[in-house]
Design an enzyme around this catalytic site. Sequence first.
Site, mmCIF file in Angstrom:
data_model
loop_
_atom_site.group_PDB
_atom_site.id
_atom_site.type_symbol
_atom_site.label_atom_id
_atom_site.label_comp_id
_atom_site.label_asym_id
_atom_site.label_seq_id
_atom_site.Cartn_x
_atom_site.Cartn_y
_atom_site.Cartn_z
ATOM 1 N N LYS A 1 -4.468 -3.205 -48.751
ATOM 2 C CA LYS A 1 -5.449 -2.612 -47.827
ATOM 3 C C LYS A 1 -5.995 -1.288 -48.385
ATOM 4 C CE LYS A 1 -5.416 -5.852 -44.658
ATOM 5 N NZ LYS A 1 -6.592 -6.709 -44.407
ATOM 6 N N TYR B 1 1.281 -5.349 -48.817
ATOM 7 C CA TYR B 1 0.240 -5.281 -47.777
ATOM 8 C C TYR B 1 -0.465 -3.920 -47.802
ATOM 9 C CZ TYR B 1 -2.032 -5.807 -43.236
ATOM 10 O OH TYR B 1 -2.979 -5.890 -42.230
HETATM 11 P P1 NAP Z 1 -3.690 -13.957 -38.129
HETATM 12 O O1 NAP Z 1 -3.564 -14.110 -36.668
HETATM 13 O O2 NAP Z 1 -2.570 -14.341 -39.010
HETATM 14 O O3 NAP Z 1 -5.040 -14.714 -38.577
HETATM 15 C C1 NAP Z 1 -5.462 -14.664 -39.913
HETATM 16 C C2 NAP Z 1 -6.526 -15.705 -40.126
HETATM 17 O O4 NAP Z 1 -6.915 -15.653 -41.525
HETATM 18 C C3 NAP Z 1 -6.031 -17.118 -39.854
HETATM 19 O O5 NAP Z 1 -7.017 -17.889 -39.224
HETATM 20 C C4 NAP Z 1 -5.739 -17.637 -41.257
HETATM 21 O O6 NAP Z 1 -5.796 -19.040 -41.379
HETATM 22 C C5 NAP Z 1 -6.850 -16.978 -42.052
HETATM 23 N N1 NAP Z 1 -6.521 -17.028 -43.470
HETATM 24 C C6 NAP Z 1 -5.408 -16.557 -44.062
HETATM 25 N N2 NAP Z 1 -5.390 -16.917 -45.357
HETATM 26 C C7 NAP Z 1 -6.516 -17.619 -45.587
HETATM 27 C C8 NAP Z 1 -7.049 -18.273 -46.709
HETATM 28 N N3 NAP Z 1 -6.386 -18.308 -47.879
HETATM 29 N N4 NAP Z 1 -8.224 -18.914 -46.590
HETATM 30 C C9 NAP Z 1 -8.895 -18.930 -45.411
HETATM 31 N N5 NAP Z 1 -8.427 -18.338 -44.292
HETATM 32 C C10 NAP Z 1 -7.243 -17.698 -44.383
HETATM 33 O O7 NAP Z 1 -4.000 -12.432 -38.524
HETATM 34 P P2 NAP Z 1 -4.767 -11.279 -37.720
HETATM 35 O O8 NAP Z 1 -3.746 -10.376 -37.171
HETATM 36 O O9 NAP Z 1 -5.797 -11.843 -36.838
HETATM 37 O O10 NAP Z 1 -5.431 -10.520 -38.971
HETATM 38 C C11 NAP Z 1 -6.819 -10.511 -39.227
HETATM 39 C C12 NAP Z 1 -7.131 -9.327 -40.147
HETATM 40 O O11 NAP Z 1 -6.756 -8.121 -39.479
HETATM 41 C C13 NAP Z 1 -6.355 -9.352 -41.455
HETATM 42 O O12 NAP Z 1 -7.174 -8.916 -42.514
HETATM 43 C C14 NAP Z 1 -5.243 -8.352 -41.207
HETATM 44 O O13 NAP Z 1 -4.745 -7.796 -42.395
HETATM 45 C C15 NAP Z 1 -5.957 -7.355 -40.338
HETATM 46 N N6 NAP Z 1 -5.066 -6.501 -39.545
HETATM 47 C C16 NAP Z 1 -4.161 -7.075 -38.715
HETATM 48 C C17 NAP Z 1 -3.299 -6.255 -37.994
HETATM 49 C C18 NAP Z 1 -2.251 -6.816 -37.070
HETATM 50 O O14 NAP Z 1 -1.320 -6.073 -36.699
HETATM 51 N N7 NAP Z 1 -2.330 -8.064 -36.653
HETATM 52 C C19 NAP Z 1 -3.405 -4.859 -38.111
HETATM 53 C C20 NAP Z 1 -4.359 -4.322 -38.963
HETATM 54 C C21 NAP Z 1 -5.187 -5.151 -39.670
HETATM 55 P P3 NAP Z 1 -4.410 -19.874 -41.561
HETATM 56 O O15 NAP Z 1 -3.525 -19.480 -40.427
HETATM 57 O O16 NAP Z 1 -4.884 -21.270 -41.519
HETATM 58 O O17 NAP Z 1 -3.849 -19.467 -42.900
#
Ligand code: NAP
Length: 244
Positions: free
Chosen positions: A153, A149
């Site tokens: 990033k 991860y």
């Molecule tokens: P999340 O709740 O797991 O949501 C991720 C979304 O991306 C889901 O709708 C998922 O769909 C979709 N996705 C994943 N793989 C995919 C694929 N192959 N094709 C199309 N859609 C796909 O995650 P989140 O926390 O909102 O994260 C969003 C972004 O923020 C990510 O880039 C993550 O790295 C970043 N981020 C998150 C955090 C944190 O702590 N949560 C911190 C820093 C950065 P499915 O569920 O259907 O796969």
Amino acid sequence: MEISFKGKRALVTGAGKGIGRDIAKALVRCGAETVAVSRTQEDLDSLKKEVPSIQTVQADLRDWDGSRKILEAVGCVDLLVNNAGVSKTAPFFEVTKDDCDFVYDVNIKSIINVSQVFAKGMVESGRGGAIVNVSSVASQVALKEHTVYCSSKGAVDMLTKVMALELGPEKIRVNSVNPTVVMTDMGRYAWSDPKKADPMLARIPLGKFVEIEDVVNAVLFLLSEKAAMINGSLLPIDGGILAN
Ligand code: NAP
């Protein structure tokens, strides 16, 4: 600060759940005609029920050729948010080839693929546009058991800068937001155990994790004309971790 995207078309990847879903809803509230792309159809159906004006597109972004074909049919957008992301945690020696493929396919390769499709349209329309990549503070702060991860990033940050360099002359601004932990499904996967969460919280001068709204606000700002001269920047949303 009033932000309006009236007359603009926007697309958000990973808009089925978590941060991406709220970014898509906020873009609609700001007046953008919004396209929500995600993998799970049920999530898109529930989003459409909640926000009937939104256009939903199902695509698995791991599939380079298949998703490219689907996205090419969407047409031009002015604003693009590359938000879809996944995580796999494991001690360094236990990381597998499948873990690398899974995370790099979505977190880095899909941003290149999706951005090629929509930046091409922005160039051809002559109107330019704005792109925000959702990176993470994990790009700059090493986290135990986050080999794949963190490195994905780190690649997103440098990709953001290279895109800003090459696309800037085409009137396309490219920036990233870099949040620390947000308690979405992904956040809960990596940080639910207090043994991991408490030391992480202790590193954050503001003493709390990020709310989804904090990320949404930063993305809206970077997409907007208020950020007209901001290009190639990596915006931490980290409560001060990087100030340590
Ligand atoms: P999340 O709740 O797991 O949501 C991720 C979304 O991306 C889901 O709708 C998922 O769909 C979709 N996705 C994943 N793989 C995919 C694929 N192959 N094709 C199309 N859609 C796909 O995650 P989140 O926390 O909102 O994260 C969003 C972004 O923020 C990510 O880039 C993550 O790295 C970043 N981020 C998150 C955090 C944190 O702590 N949560 C911190 C820093 C950065 P499915 O569920 O259907 O796969």
